[in-house]
Design a protein around this motif. Sequence first.
Motif, PDB file in Angstrom:
ATOM      1  N   LEU A  42      -6.523  -2.992  -0.591  1.00  0.00           N
ATOM      2  CA  LEU A  42      -5.274  -4.422  -1.721  1.00  0.00           C
ATOM      3  C   LEU A  42      -6.276  -5.719  -1.682  1.00  0.00           C
ATOM      4  O   LEU A  42      -5.943  -6.463  -2.389  1.00  0.00           O
ATOM      5  N   ALA A  70       1.183  -1.412   0.049  1.00  0.00           N
ATOM      6  CA  ALA A  70      -0.292  -0.003  -0.063  1.00  0.00           C
ATOM      7  C   ALA A  70       1.196   0.777   0.078  1.00  0.00           C
ATOM      8  O   ALA A  70       0.719   2.398  -1.268  1.00  0.00           O
ATOM      9  N   TRP A  79      -4.378   3.843  -0.755  1.00  0.00           N
ATOM     10  CA  TRP A  79      -4.256   2.538  -0.764  1.00  0.00           C
ATOM     11  C   TRP A  79      -3.576   1.634   0.785  1.00  0.00           C
ATOM     12  O   TRP A  79      -3.561   2.758   1.124  1.00  0.00           O
ATOM     13  N   ASN A  80      -4.655   0.985   1.407  1.00  0.00           N
ATOM     14  CA  ASN A  80      -4.697   0.214   2.496  1.00  0.00           C
ATOM     15  C   ASN A  80      -4.307  -1.542   2.249  1.00  0.00           C
ATOM     16  O   ASN A  80      -4.918  -1.181   1.482  1.00  0.00           O
ATOM     17  N   ASN A 125       0.390   3.858  -2.920  1.00  0.00           N
ATOM     18  CA  ASN A 125       0.531   5.517  -2.282  1.00  0.00           C
ATOM     19  C   ASN A 125       1.409   6.775  -2.677  1.00  0.00           C
ATOM     20  O   ASN A 125       1.509   8.026  -2.961  1.00  0.00           O
TER      21      ASN A 125
END
Length: 153
Positions: free
Chosen positions: A141, A122, A136-137, A126
Amino acid sequence: MAEAEAKMKQFNGGGAGLDAERGRFPYCVVWTPIPVLTWLFPIIGHMGICTSTGVIRDFAGPYFVSEDNMAFGKPVKYWKLDPSKVYSTGPNAWDTAVHDASEEYKHRMHNLCCDNCHSHVALALNLMRYDNSTSWNMVKLCFFSLLYGKYVR
């Protein structure tokens, strides 16, 4: 319907340049199961991100990011990303973001629930502002990998 298909193509990518025999997955997020844990919870696994040449980088444990040697074996699934969706500027933005995320995670303690291999991937996405996003995390994902990931043949 057409919008959904366009989104699917955007996140699904193509298969060009992949070489599973050599373990090369350019511009991909890769996934492999974690013994026992994945057997009990099939959506949980180990994730890495590949450079433009397909070299796999994964946060494999405390203060350690491996290169081309995933912690739990060869990738079983891959999600091909589109390098034209990188909004970060500078030469070789994809590889720079993967490198910078890996360098950051070489100084972090691994935590199964909060700061793990998914967080490493992530951060790379990012940093490169993939799909013009910095949100994004690990949950996002996991969802996209399940939805768009393809099994290695």
